[in-house]
Structures are given as C-alpha cells and as structure tokens.
Design a protein around this motif. Sequence first.
Motif, mmCIF file in Angstrom:
data_model
loop_
_atom_site.group_PDB
_atom_site.id
_atom_site.type_symbol
_atom_site.label_atom_id
_atom_site.label_comp_id
_atom_site.label_asym_id
_atom_site.label_seq_id
_atom_site.Cartn_x
_atom_site.Cartn_y
_atom_site.Cartn_z
ATOM 1 N N ILE A 185 -10.029 19.251 5.152
ATOM 2 C CA ILE A 185 -8.944 20.199 5.419
ATOM 3 C C ILE A 185 -9.405 21.322 6.339
ATOM 4 C CG2 ILE A 185 -7.349 21.848 4.348
ATOM 5 C CD1 ILE A 185 -7.350 20.049 1.878
ATOM 6 N N GLY A 186 -10.661 21.730 6.197
ATOM 7 C CA GLY A 186 -11.176 22.851 6.981
ATOM 8 C C GLY A 186 -11.625 22.490 8.381
ATOM 9 N N GLU A 187 -11.679 21.193 8.704
ATOM 10 C CA GLU A 187 -12.172 20.764 10.011
ATOM 11 C C GLU A 187 -11.324 21.336 11.147
ATOM 12 O OE1 GLU A 187 -13.801 16.635 12.036
ATOM 13 O OE2 GLU A 187 -12.157 16.539 10.609
ATOM 14 N N GLY A 188 -10.011 21.299 10.988
ATOM 15 C CA GLY A 188 -9.122 21.845 12.020
ATOM 16 C C GLY A 188 -9.275 23.344 12.172
ATOM 17 N N LEU A 189 -9.542 24.034 11.065
ATOM 18 C CA LEU A 189 -9.733 25.493 11.129
ATOM 19 C C LEU A 189 -10.977 25.837 11.943
ATOM 20 C CD1 LEU A 189 -8.949 26.422 7.408
ATOM 21 C CD2 LEU A 189 -7.506 26.882 9.399
ATOM 22 N N ALA A 190 -12.035 25.039 11.778
ATOM 23 C CA ALA A 190 -13.277 25.294 12.519
ATOM 24 C C ALA A 190 -13.054 25.175 14.025
ATOM 25 C CB ALA A 190 -14.350 24.305 12.057
ATOM 26 N N ILE A 191 -12.113 24.309 14.417
ATOM 27 C CA ILE A 191 -11.833 24.103 15.846
ATOM 28 C C ILE A 191 -10.860 25.150 16.374
ATOM 29 C CG2 ILE A 191 -10.779 22.522 17.513
ATOM 30 C CD1 ILE A 191 -11.796 20.225 15.673
#
Length: 532
Positions: free
Chosen positions: A381-387
Amino acid sequence: MSDLLTVSDLSICFDNGPPVVDGLSFALQPGQTLALVGESGSGKSISALSVLRLLDERHAGYPSGRIEYHGEDLLKASEKRLRQIRGWKISMIFQEPMTSLNPLHTVEKQITETLELHKGLRGPQARERCLELLDLVGIPEPERRLKSYPHQLSGGQKQRVMIAMALANEPELLIADEPTTALDVTVQKQVLELLESLQHKMGMALLLITHDLTLVRRYADQVVVMEKGKAVEAGDCEALFRNPQHPYTRKLIDAEPPESPETIAGSHSELLTVDTLNVRFPIRKNLLGRVREAFHAVQDVSFTVRKGETLGIVGESGSGKTTIGHALLKLTGATGNISLDGTDLGSMSQKQFRPWRRRIQIVFQDPFGSLSPRMSVAEIIGEGLAIHSPDKLAEHEAMVIRALTDVGLDPGARHRYPHEFSGGQRQRIAIARALVLQPDIIVLDEPTSALDRTVQKQVIELLRDIQARYGLSYIFISHDLAVVRALSHKLLVLKQGRIVEYGTAETIFRNPEQAYTRDLLSAALFHQSTTN
C-alpha cells in the motif's frame, strides 16, 4: 431407485491437522442433479475431488467415512480400479479450463487421450469421435478447431472443450466444479443449457459445485449447503429456497447485490473526457519492424465521467473493456483524446504522465496476481506513497493505516503477506493501495468476478461507501450485470471494440435499444429470474 453415489460421514484432513471436511453425507441418484454450495473455504471442491481420490494422499487423509459408487467404497479402491473409473464412469470438469488443459497439446490430442485409454480408439475412429463431441458441445468449425491449442480458444470455447473431454466416454456421473466462473453471462447461459440438454440426452447424474445460488435454483434437484467443512442444511432445492432453515443458508440467499446505486447529490462537472479512443495491436510486421497487419481492439470510443459518478463498461470477452481501462492509464498504447480535469493526457509521454498516475488508479481483476508475494501489506500500500509523496515520509504509516481502515481491514495486520488473506481481503488490500493516493478516479477491472456472492456484496457496499465519503469516480468493468447495475450511474455497452449503446444505466437496463444489449440482459435475467 438405488443410489449412484453415496457419501457417508466423510471427513478430510491435511497433514493430520483438524478436519477441513467434517461428517459430510449425501446421496445422488442416476439422472439427478445435486449441488454442493457454500463460500470459498467451505470444503465443497475438496469434497468433489475426493470422490475420484484426486487429492494428494501424501498430505490428505480420510479419518472417517465412505464414498460408495454403486455400493463400491472408492476410498478402499486400488489405484488401478480408480484409473478405470476416472474419465469413464465418473468424469470431472475442473474450475479453470486454461490451467486444466495442456498448453502443449492440441484439442484433438487432449480429447483422444481419454478415448484411447478407456475405449482403445485410435486414428480415424478417434478423430471421428472428436468431431462428434466438438459438434455436440457447440464448437463452431470443429474440423479447424481440432488442431487448435488452448491459448487460441476463447474462455467459453475452452470450457466447451473441457466438457467434450469429460463426456467422451459417456459417464454415468459428471462432477462440474464451478463450470461458469469468470465466463460472460451469454456464455454462462450457453454452457449451462448445454449441460442440461446433455444430461437429459445421456441420463447422466450431475454433481454441481458452485457458490452461485441463482444457478443452483435453476438446475439442481437437491442441495447441500456447506459452511466451514460441514453440511449445515440439505434437501429438495425448491423447498430449501422457499423456506431456508439455517441462518447461513438465509445469508447466502439474501446476498444478491442491490439494484441501483446512490444518486449523485448536486451537479458535478465532467472529470474525465474520452474522445475517439482507438487501440490497435500489431499482428504482423515486416523485416523493418513496420506493422503490416493490426487488430483493431478499440474503435472510436467516446464517453465522459463526472465527479462522484460510476461508468459501467460491459460486453463479452474480447469486446475491449479491459483494453480501454489500460489505455486510460497508458498501460497500453492508444490514440485519441483523454482529458482529466481539463488537462490533455493523451499526448503526454510516459514521463510526463507519471505524476498524473496518482489521480487515476486501477484495481486489477486478479488481486492475488497483482499483489507482490514478497512484500507485506504495508509495503504494497505504501509503495505508491514513496513514489508520489516522498516529502511526506513521516506520514506514510498513518496514511496506510487510514487506507486499511477505510476498506474495513485491521491495520494491525499490515505487516502480514498477501497469502495470509482471503480472496475478499486481498481485493480490499488492492482497493486500499489505489485509495491511499487519494485519486480522483479508480478503474475497477472485474473486481468481484472470482468472489463469493456474500463477499461481492461486501465489496459493492464498501465501494459505494468510499464513493459517497470521498466523491470518487469509478470506471467499473465487468461481465456481471447484477454487480454493474448496483454501482453504475451510466453504462457503456461494447461489442468487438465498438460502442453498441451508451447512456444512463437505468434507461438501458429498463429499455435497451440494441439487440446485442437485449441479448446480454436476457442472459443475465435468465440467472436473476431464478431468485425471484
């Protein structure tokens, strides 16, 4: 009349663990249809596989019970005796035809294998019987299809080949494990009517494994309802539907999607505008790499989506539904105008489009395949936030927790991995991954196709709640018209890449103008009418 198949007090366990099927009993007479129904994990498919002893017996055990075929206990039968019965006296249609058919063998080779094994047919005799079977199950141009490989067939054709293989030796009993899962409504209707006509013609008994009660009410004589490995209710089909006794049975029967979505409050401006969208896939190129021949998958498609609105896209397999969804996110090449909130996305390069991915997200059809097995739920879920939000690193965990809460999952489970969740929970994780970026629009590609009706209803209610709370817009791609009707404000009907009909969902469902739309709706009503 004596019973063809009798299952008595059957228990199944794996690796000496607790029973996954506990004390199951039922009887099936010649020519009768008995349905085992229940949600995923209820034990229905395992029970069906046990009839032919197809479970891996290095791990599976039978602490108690008997499975009697004409009085012979198959649990005590030798492997040689079982090989005589499998595919001859008792045949099975497996749930997923693509994985059940050998990708390296032609249709002819796969059908003749069972004819050679049980009847000794070879050469011209076997070929003639293959053609008869393909014609029997309604495969067009059977002579041409003999040399086809599974990947060259549509979903409905693959299922028909599986049926032809199962019927090759005219069995007394056919076990059909979810025979219509993930098929279009028109193909579902064709496959089920085919099975019914063949059953009457051959006097065959049918053991139907399904979670779709609409099919059960239409086809079954007897029903066994399973929950967590146990039979909680059994009896005559019509009587059980008219007066269900067990709360779980009532829950399954009441799990039909609602008929229409919430109305959009106020007037909202257009959020997404698509004009003359075209997608072509190259079929043949010359030596210089130039396209000589192309398949026109989407042709001049135009539509709009307002803020807070859901556009449903429906059509048979191959109609271009998913291709449109991928084109909107630049996951496949396309021409035409795509405008989001007044900004032209169609002419952007992948690099230019990257920041816009936050505003338009997608939930893929297969949640398990689209979630990395090597990443925890929090990482997924957090992968998109990191980008897209690297400047808010300190807030990421709180945003992941909020997204999980929004989709009704325990935030405490965020450090677990996808395989530790059920199908419905994995779909919620996929929705949370899209939701965490706070997009304007989410493309939902068959998000409920492989889910039980009860879980489907939960996901529909979740999507409606999220839409009302955040004013999200959806593009909902599905072949399940009952689910589409529950969510969609507008409807776009596709056939072979072209728009057949487009307008408000209520108008099209009540008064379809085109014959193709009427065919789709009549096939869906064919199933829905069984619950009324």
